[in-house]
Scaffold this motif. Structure first.
Motif, short mmCIF file in Angstrom:
data_model
loop_
_atom_site.label_atom_id
_atom_site.label_comp_id
_atom_site.label_asym_id
_atom_site.label_seq_id
_atom_site.Cartn_x
_atom_site.Cartn_y
_atom_site.Cartn_z
N UNK A 476 9.66 12.20 14.71
CA UNK A 476 10.54 13.36 14.78
C UNK A 476 11.30 13.53 13.47
N UNK A 477 11.75 12.40 12.92
CA UNK A 477 12.40 12.39 11.61
C UNK A 477 11.64 11.40 10.73
N UNK A 478 10.93 11.89 9.70
CA UNK A 478 10.22 10.96 8.81
C UNK A 478 11.18 9.90 8.27
N UNK A 479 10.69 8.67 8.17
CA UNK A 479 11.53 7.54 7.79
C UNK A 479 11.24 7.13 6.35
N UNK A 480 12.31 6.98 5.58
CA UNK A 480 12.19 6.52 4.19
C UNK A 480 12.35 5.00 4.17
N UNK A 481 11.38 4.33 3.58
CA UNK A 481 11.41 2.86 3.49
C UNK A 481 11.53 2.48 2.02
N UNK A 482 12.60 1.78 1.68
CA UNK A 482 12.83 1.37 0.31
C UNK A 482 12.14 0.03 0.05
N UNK A 483 11.47 -0.05 -1.10
CA UNK A 483 10.74 -1.25 -1.50
C UNK A 483 10.99 -1.52 -2.97
N UNK A 484 10.51 -2.66 -3.41
CA UNK A 484 10.45 -2.89 -4.84
C UNK A 484 9.51 -1.86 -5.46
N UNK A 485 9.80 -1.32 -6.66
CA UNK A 485 8.93 -0.28 -7.23
C UNK A 485 7.47 -0.67 -7.29
N UNK A 486 7.18 -1.93 -7.64
CA UNK A 486 5.78 -2.37 -7.69
C UNK A 486 5.17 -2.37 -6.30
N UNK A 487 5.94 -2.81 -5.29
CA UNK A 487 5.44 -2.81 -3.90
C UNK A 487 5.18 -1.38 -3.43
N UNK A 488 6.11 -0.49 -3.72
CA UNK A 488 5.95 0.90 -3.31
C UNK A 488 4.70 1.51 -3.93
N UNK A 489 4.44 1.18 -5.18
CA UNK A 489 3.25 1.71 -5.85
C UNK A 489 1.97 1.18 -5.21
N UNK A 490 1.98 -0.11 -4.87
CA UNK A 490 0.79 -0.69 -4.24
C UNK A 490 0.54 -0.08 -2.87
N UNK A 491 1.61 0.11 -2.10
CA UNK A 491 1.44 0.69 -0.75
C UNK A 491 0.97 2.13 -0.86
N UNK A 492 1.57 2.90 -1.74
CA UNK A 492 1.19 4.30 -1.88
C UNK A 492 -0.26 4.44 -2.33
N UNK A 493 -0.74 3.47 -3.13
CA UNK A 493 -2.13 3.53 -3.59
C UNK A 493 -3.11 3.34 -2.44
N UNK A 494 -2.64 2.79 -1.33
CA UNK A 494 -3.50 2.57 -0.16
C UNK A 494 -3.28 3.63 0.91
N UNK A 495 -2.75 4.77 0.54
CA UNK A 495 -2.40 5.80 1.53
C UNK A 495 -3.62 6.25 2.33
N UNK A 496 -4.75 6.44 1.67
CA UNK A 496 -5.95 6.91 2.39
C UNK A 496 -6.42 5.86 3.39
N UNK A 497 -6.41 4.60 2.97
CA UNK A 497 -6.83 3.52 3.88
C UNK A 497 -5.91 3.43 5.09
N UNK A 498 -4.61 3.57 4.84
CA UNK A 498 -3.65 3.50 5.95
C UNK A 498 -3.77 4.71 6.86
N UNK A 499 -4.07 5.88 6.30
CA UNK A 499 -4.22 7.08 7.12
C UNK A 499 -5.38 6.93 8.09
N UNK A 500 -6.45 6.24 7.66
CA UNK A 500 -7.58 6.02 8.55
C UNK A 500 -7.19 5.14 9.73
N UNK A 501 -6.12 4.36 9.57
CA UNK A 501 -5.63 3.51 10.66
C UNK A 501 -4.48 4.16 11.41
N UNK A 502 -4.19 5.42 11.11
CA UNK A 502 -3.17 6.15 11.87
C UNK A 502 -1.79 6.14 11.27
#
Length: 613
Positions: A476-502
């Motif tokens: 209902x309200x998108x959630x912002x998750x703060x991470x270390x900049x390097x961690x955030x970059x790694x997670x964002x790079x896997x956006x397509x893979x994570x989208x396939x898992x919902x």
């Protein structure tokens, strides 16, 4: 402070601290030298945990009198050759070692002697090094036609401080034995022997090259149980080949000490292997259980850097994702091919639980019911059907059509069909409303009905999830998750893979990601905690295992609640239908936590219990 040049003796001792951490390190270096020299037999002797004396003897090519002084000189090696232009390519190492530091480093902190006869020469020679001081080459006797004998005495005598950090003689001896076993696992065509304090503790004759010889060597080191419960691995992708053996999920251990990785014949320790194994076995083992395996990666030497660790214990792949993906897919393919197979250790444990008794069994309600033939009628009256099982049973037990040999010939009579010929046999009884007892052609199978049906339901749910995709639930309200900049970059790079898992995310400035949708299966979930777990998994294992494991855990929980419970009586058709579904379902030999769903007792073993054999 002024910059000073260190004396050569101190330089050698510093190098020794990097290369020779303990006696097992010295053994590793000397054995690798023997293997690179083409040895077919390697003998190792160690006294006092290797601190008093180490001897490594081989029947390799040997060294000439002129080569002996070079062998103990820093950065002199026979394992690198220049190309046509006179250049040395450090990125294409085809041997087990090339640094050129092992022998001079050992000689700088110990008393080192090398005796060798080069292949094709009549005379043998020796050289002695004490605390870095190199002696003269002298004639010597040699017991074999060719090879080398390298003896190390009083290791670390020249660096007394290092001796204080050594463990007990027993611990150091065990480390030497473990190192030699790793080398033997990597080179099954070479014979190995180990004597500790004058006692022969290991003798491994050379095995034939190929899968059978490798499995024989692994069985001799890892135990007969491993060879009985190992799956052959042989896969190739983009020039990288993966071979070896991996244990069935039901054959597992409480730690990762029995996981071995070899790269181009070199034993290595690599976090890549642990992450890949965790991903491949995630469906079958609880998080505190670990698979057993010995995996061999072969690839072009230019695709792997073996020079990243002074002791050559680690390597770095040019494309780690390719190697990791090959390990995961290769293991999953072999696990799927195993079908419903379970490990033999479960059957052995079951047999060990039996205790022959001299007195007759006590008569009870169950025993009198059997005498009166009342079991089947009582079950039939009390059992409710399980949806889908009876229909499968009826179809599965129809015998196949008889084969017609030729046109005009009368068909041979079809052999009588007997359900005991099925892999899991024919159901004969249900015990304690929990276990199905089935008879096979040559034994008895006991099935845990709840664990077996749980795996069947779980596999069906996974298939449905894969076919239809993972249903998403928008926040209902998108959630912002703060991470270390390097961690955030790694997670964002896997956006397509994570989208396939919902899980739908997107970058949200430096050091944060925005979560818009989560898998519907998870229900109300801690999105921030999930993202942080995923970030840790990507950093450690190179993939988002946390989300996959959570989805699989939910499926497993749902499967547990949706499966037939222990304590429920089943009819004979329902029991047989469960057996037939197990035979047709991959991985049905173990539940979702790696425990066996059935044990098989061979008739010969049962007869031994009663003294018939």
């Amino acid at each position: 402070m002024p910059i000073r040049r260190l004396p050569p003796e101190l330089i050698n001792r510093i190098a020794a601290g990097e290369v020779v951490e303990r006696p097992a390190s010295a053994v590793k270096e000397l054995v690798e030298n023997a293997l690179d020299a083409g040895a077919s037999e390697v003998q190792v002797q160690a006294d006092g945990g290797g601190l008093t004396r180490i001897l490594v003897a081989d029947d390799g090519g040997g060294l000439t009198a002129a080569e002996l002084p070079l062998a103990v000189e820093r950065h002199a090696t026979s394992k690198l050759a220049p190309d046509a232009d006179g250049d040395y390519d450090l990125l294409r190492i085809a041997t087990l070692g090339f640094r050129g530091e092992a022998l001079p480093s050992i000689g700088s902190v110990a008393r080192l002697s090398i005796t060798s006869r080069s292949k094709g020469l009549a005379d043998a020679h020796a050289i002695f090094v004490e605390g870095g001081a190199v002696g003269q080459v002298t004639p010597a006797g040699f017991p074999g036609p060719h090879g080398a004998r390298v003896e190390v005495r009083d290791l670390f005598y020249a660096t007394p401080a290092r001796l204080k950090f050594m463990k007990s003689e027993r611990s150091e001896s065990q480390a030497i034995a473990e190192e030699l076993k790793r080398q033997a696992m990597a080179h099954e065509a070479v014979g190995f022997a180990l004597d500790l304090d004058g006692r022969r503790t290991l003798r491994l004759p050379a095995e034939s090259a190929g899968d059978e010889g490798r499995l024989a060597r692994l069985g001799a080191i890892m135990g007969r149980e491993f060879s009985d419960n190992a799956l052959l691995i042989d896969h190739e992708r983009e020039g990288v080949r993966l071979t070896g053996y991996a244990g069935l999920p039901t054959y597992n251990r409480g730690n990762a000490a029995h996981q071995y990785l070899f790269v181009n014949g070199r034993p290595v320790r690599d976090r890549l292997l642990q992450g890949a194994l965790r991903g491949a076995y995630a469906d079958f083992l609880a998080r505190d259980r670990h698979p057993v395996c010995a995996l061999y990666v072969e690839l072009d030497p230019g695709l792997v850097d073996v020079n990243v660790h002074p002791a050559k214990a680690e390597v770095r792949f040019r494309d780690p994702g390719l190697v990791r993906g090959l390990i995961v897919s290769g293991l999953r393919h072999s696990l799927a091919a195993a079908g419903h197979r379970a490990s033999t250790t479960a059957s052995m444990a079951a047999l060990g639980g039996f205790r022959p008794q001299g007195a007759p069994p006590p008569s009870g309600a169950g025993f009198s019911a059997w005498r009166q033939g009342g079991w089947a009628p009582a079950m039939a009256a009390a059992v409710q059907s399980i949806p889908g099982l009876s229909e499968v049973s009826a179809r599965a037990e129809v015998p196949p059509e008889p084969w017609t040999p030729g046109v005009g010939e009368p068909a041979a009579p079809a052999p009588a069909f007997d359900p005991v010929d099925f892999p899991l046999g024919a159901a004969r009884a249900q015990v304690h409303e929990t276990y199905i007892v089935a008879q096979t052609r040559d034994g008895v199978v006991i099935v845990d009905q709840h664990a077996a049906h749980e795996r069947l339901v779980y596999e069906r749910m996974k298939t449905e999830m894969a076919d239809g995709g993972v249903a998403r639930q928008a926040l209902l309200l998108p959630e912002v998750v703060e991470l270390d900049p390097a961690e955030a970059e790694r997670v964002a790079a896997r956006a397509d893979e994570l989208a396939a898992l919902g899980l739908v995310i997107e970058p949200f400035g430096p050091g944060a990601v925005l979560v818009r949708e989560v898998p519907a299966l998870l229900g109300e979930t801690d999105a921030a905690g999930l993202i942080r777990d995923i970030a840790d998994d990507i950093a450690e294992n190179g993939q988002a295992l946390a989300l996959k494991e959570r989805l699989e855990e939910v499926c497993s929980t749902m499967a547990c609640h949706g499966s037939v419970r222990a304590g429920r009586r089943l009819t004979a058709p329902e029991m047989n239908a469960l057996l037939r579904q197990m035979e047709a379902t991959p991985h049905s030999g173990q539940c979702n936590h790696g425990r066996p769903t059935y044990v098989e007792l061979k008739l010969a073993d049962i007869e031994r219990l009663f003294g018939r054999r």
